[in-house]
Design a protein around this motif. Structure first.
Motif, PDB file in Angstrom:
ATOM      1  N   ILE A 148       2.977  13.493 -33.849  1.00 26.08           N
ATOM      2  CA  ILE A 148       3.055  12.028 -33.808  1.00 26.08           C
ATOM      3  C   ILE A 148       4.172  11.536 -34.725  1.00 26.08           C
ATOM      4  CG2 ILE A 148       1.828   9.902 -34.389  1.00 26.08           C
ATOM      5  CD1 ILE A 148      -0.778  11.422 -33.603  1.00 26.08           C
ATOM      6  N   ALA A 149       4.245  12.109 -35.924  1.00 21.15           N
ATOM      7  CA  ALA A 149       5.283  11.698 -36.861  1.00 21.15           C
ATOM      8  C   ALA A 149       6.671  11.976 -36.305  1.00 21.15           C
ATOM      9  CB  ALA A 149       5.090  12.423 -38.191  1.00 21.15           C
ATOM     10  N   ARG A 150       6.838  13.121 -35.702  1.00 24.19           N
ATOM     11  CA  ARG A 150       8.153  13.455 -35.138  1.00 24.19           C
ATOM     12  C   ARG A 150       8.539  12.514 -34.016  1.00 24.19           C
ATOM     13  NH1 ARG A 150       8.065  20.129 -35.040  1.00 24.19           N
ATOM     14  NH2 ARG A 150       8.694  20.394 -37.234  1.00 24.19           N
ATOM     15  N   GLU A 151       7.572  12.128 -33.198  1.00 25.03           N
ATOM     16  CA  GLU A 151       7.844  11.160 -32.126  1.00 25.03           C
ATOM     17  C   GLU A 151       8.440   9.873 -32.676  1.00 25.03           C
ATOM     18  OE1 GLU A 151       4.258  10.371 -30.053  1.00 25.03           O
ATOM     19  OE2 GLU A 151       3.985  12.434 -29.332  1.00 25.03           O
ATOM     20  N   ARG A 152       7.978   9.492 -33.873  1.00 21.22           N
ATOM     21  CA  ARG A 152       8.414   8.239 -34.479  1.00 21.22           C
ATOM     22  C   ARG A 152       9.540   8.421 -35.489  1.00 21.22           C
ATOM     23  NH1 ARG A 152       5.100   3.743 -33.416  1.00 21.22           N
ATOM     24  NH2 ARG A 152       6.666   2.728 -34.732  1.00 21.22           N
ATOM     25  N   GLY A 153      10.047   9.638 -35.628  1.00 19.26           N
ATOM     26  CA  GLY A 153      11.127   9.887 -36.575  1.00 19.26           C
ATOM     27  C   GLY A 153      10.693   9.797 -38.025  1.00 19.26           C
ATOM     28  N   MET A 154       9.407  10.078 -38.287  1.00 16.38           N
ATOM     29  CA  MET A 154       8.864  10.014 -39.642  1.00 16.38           C
ATOM     30  C   MET A 154       8.820  11.402 -40.267  1.00 16.38           C
ATOM     31  SD  MET A 154       5.676   7.415 -38.838  1.00 16.38           S
ATOM     32  CE  MET A 154       5.181   7.205 -40.563  1.00 16.38           C
ATOM     33  N   ALA A 155       8.958  11.453 -41.579  1.00 18.78           N
ATOM     34  CA  ALA A 155       8.822  12.710 -42.308  1.00 18.78           C
ATOM     35  C   ALA A 155       7.338  12.978 -42.576  1.00 18.78           C
ATOM     36  CB  ALA A 155       9.597  12.653 -43.611  1.00 18.78           C
ATOM     37  N   THR A 156       7.032  14.236 -42.940  1.00 22.99           N
ATOM     38  CA  THR A 156       5.652  14.621 -43.228  1.00 22.99           C
ATOM     39  C   THR A 156       5.579  15.348 -44.565  1.00 22.99           C
ATOM     40  OG1 THR A 156       5.982  16.652 -41.934  1.00 22.99           O
ATOM     41  CG2 THR A 156       4.940  14.773 -40.814  1.00 22.99           C
ATOM     42  N   HIS A 157       4.529  15.059 -45.309  1.00 22.97           N
ATOM     43  CA  HIS A 157       4.340  15.632 -46.648  1.00 22.97           C
ATOM     44  C   HIS A 157       2.898  16.094 -46.794  1.00 22.97           C
ATOM     45  CE1 HIS A 157       4.744  16.045 -51.046  1.00 22.97           C
ATOM     46  NE2 HIS A 157       3.610  15.365 -51.159  1.00 22.97           N
ATOM     47  N   MET A 158       2.705  17.331 -47.227  1.00 23.47           N
ATOM     48  CA  MET A 158       1.368  17.868 -47.456  1.00 23.47           C
ATOM     49  C   MET A 158       1.138  18.068 -48.948  1.00 23.47           C
ATOM     50  SD  MET A 158      -0.435  21.415 -46.134  1.00 23.47           S
ATOM     51  CE  MET A 158      -0.378  20.975 -44.393  1.00 23.47           C
ATOM     52  N   ASP A 159       0.177  17.324 -49.478  1.00 25.29           N
ATOM     53  CA  ASP A 159      -0.304  17.545 -50.833  1.00 25.29           C
ATOM     54  C   ASP A 159      -1.242  18.751 -50.752  1.00 25.29           C
ATOM     55  OD1 ASP A 159      -2.006  17.602 -53.061  1.00 25.29           O
ATOM     56  OD2 ASP A 159      -2.001  15.439 -53.315  1.00 25.29           O
ATOM     57  N   GLY A 160      -0.715  19.907 -51.124  1.00 22.82           N
ATOM     58  CA  GLY A 160      -1.471  21.145 -50.973  1.00 22.82           C
ATOM     59  C   GLY A 160      -2.048  21.655 -52.272  1.00 22.82           C
TER      60      GLY A 160
END
Length: 355
Positions: free
Chosen positions: A172-184
């Motif tokens: 979904i994020a890629r569809e909207r050109g958004m970055a993704t961050h995982m607090d791991g």
């Protein structure tokens, strides 16, 4: 309600059973020996071989191009998001996410970011909830730049994001050109519990970090990974935030030791958490959330005692826990064994009988 651990009181007995947090772990003798023997250099200019080895190893572990060693997981989040976003940008995360509820508003103060909290059970939002939160790109609303998740979800109860949901969020994020961050922070707890590798769990995520000062038992440190260009941008913020270190190989050696010796044993913490939860559930009036990893949330109100009073009563007996959002959180870790779990259950039973 804020995180409110029981305050030390000199008049009370010393802590015998520390269930406050997995941050309470002490370095093992073997870890201390590794630290003492560490080869060191100036981390700030890239000359510490032990730090470099740790960063290379974590980048490989997570399937990313590069990584950077940080003093804390909070700095991973702060510097990581400052590298992703610009002032005025909107970040989407669960409403209980650490970046929104536990980092002192730093993202707003330093980055000028707007973090929108999404609803969802157990600290996780659904892909459909994410889609609903998206809005058209117009000059009237903040630019939605980043989606963040927390694996595992702390306030959700140490719950695990399903791999399918993580993949759906990335898509979904890629569809909207958004970055993704995982607090791991507790990503490896999720990996041990599910059998899914850290590389697979974080596949597709632009940035992801793991904490070494929680279940892995190191005294300090976290490592953030991503592309080389992204890590270069993070380094600029690390420098500005005062996170650059000198002979940091001493603490990086503890992290390497943890990767070598303390990952598989996270399963023991999960076993102890399940034992504690089962025992608590057998006490009339105590409501317990079934644990998925090493966190046990429970509410004793049905037994006639508040969470705060239960924590105080246990502290008198030498057991320390925390209240969080109106419930008690118990956290199992390297320095908690099966006998301590049984002792804690016995003390809880005694307190309830007294009520």
């Amino acid at each position: 309600m804020p995180f409110t651990p029981a305050r030390p009181d000199p008049s009370q007995p010393s802590v015998r059973i520390n269930l406050l947090s997995d941050t309470q772990t002490k370095p093992t003798p073997a870890m201390r020996a590794a630290m003492a023997a560490a080869e060191v250099g100036d981390e700030q200019v890239g000359d510490d071989p032990t730090v470099n080895a740790l960063c290379d190893r974590v980048a490989e572990l997570l399937g990313k191009e590069a990584a950077v060693f940080m003093p804390s997981g909070t700095m991973c989040n702060v510097a990581g998001l400052l590298a992703h976003c610009r002032p005025g940008d909107e970040i989407l995360a669960h409403r209980t996410a650490h970046i929104l509820s536990r980092e002192g508003g730093t993202h707003a103060a330093l980055g000028g970011f707007q973090i929108t909290g999404l609803d969802g059970a157990d600290g996780k939002f659904t892909p459909d909830t994410l889609r609903t939160a998206l809005h058209p790109r117009t000059r009237y609303e903040a630019a939605q730049t980043l989606v963040s998740v927390e694996q595992t979800a702390n306030i959700g109860g140490g719950t695990i994001w399903a791999k399918a949901d993580l993949d759906a969020v990335v898509a979904i994020a890629r569809e909207r050109g958004m970055a993704t961050h995982m607090d791991g922070a507790r990503l490896l707890n999720a990996c041990v519990a599910t059998g899914i590798s850290a590389r697979e769990m974080s596949a597709g995520w632009d940035s992801v970090w793991i904490d070494f000062s929680k279940g892995l038992g190191a005294p300090v440190g976290a490592v953030l990974a991503g592309t080389r260009d992204y890590i270069d941008a993070v380094w600029r913020w690390k420098q500005g935030l005062g996170g650059s270190m000198r002979q940091a190989g001493i603490i990086a050696a503890a992290c390497i030791h943890a990767l070598d010796h303390h990952v598989d044993r996270l399963a023991d913490d999960h076993t102890h958490a399940r034992t504690l939860a089962r025992g608590l559930a057998q006490i009339a009036g105590i409501d317990v959330q079934e644990p998925e990893t090493n966190l046990v949330f429970f509410d004793p109100a049905g037994a006639g005692i508040t969470a705060a009073d239960m924590v105080k009563a246990l502290r008198v007996k030498g057991v320390t826990l925390a209240t969080m959002d109106g419930r008690i959180r118990a956290c199992t870790h390297l320095d908690v064994n099966a006998a301590m779990i049984e002792d804690t259950l016995g003390m809880v039973r005694d307190i309830v009988r007294g009520v």
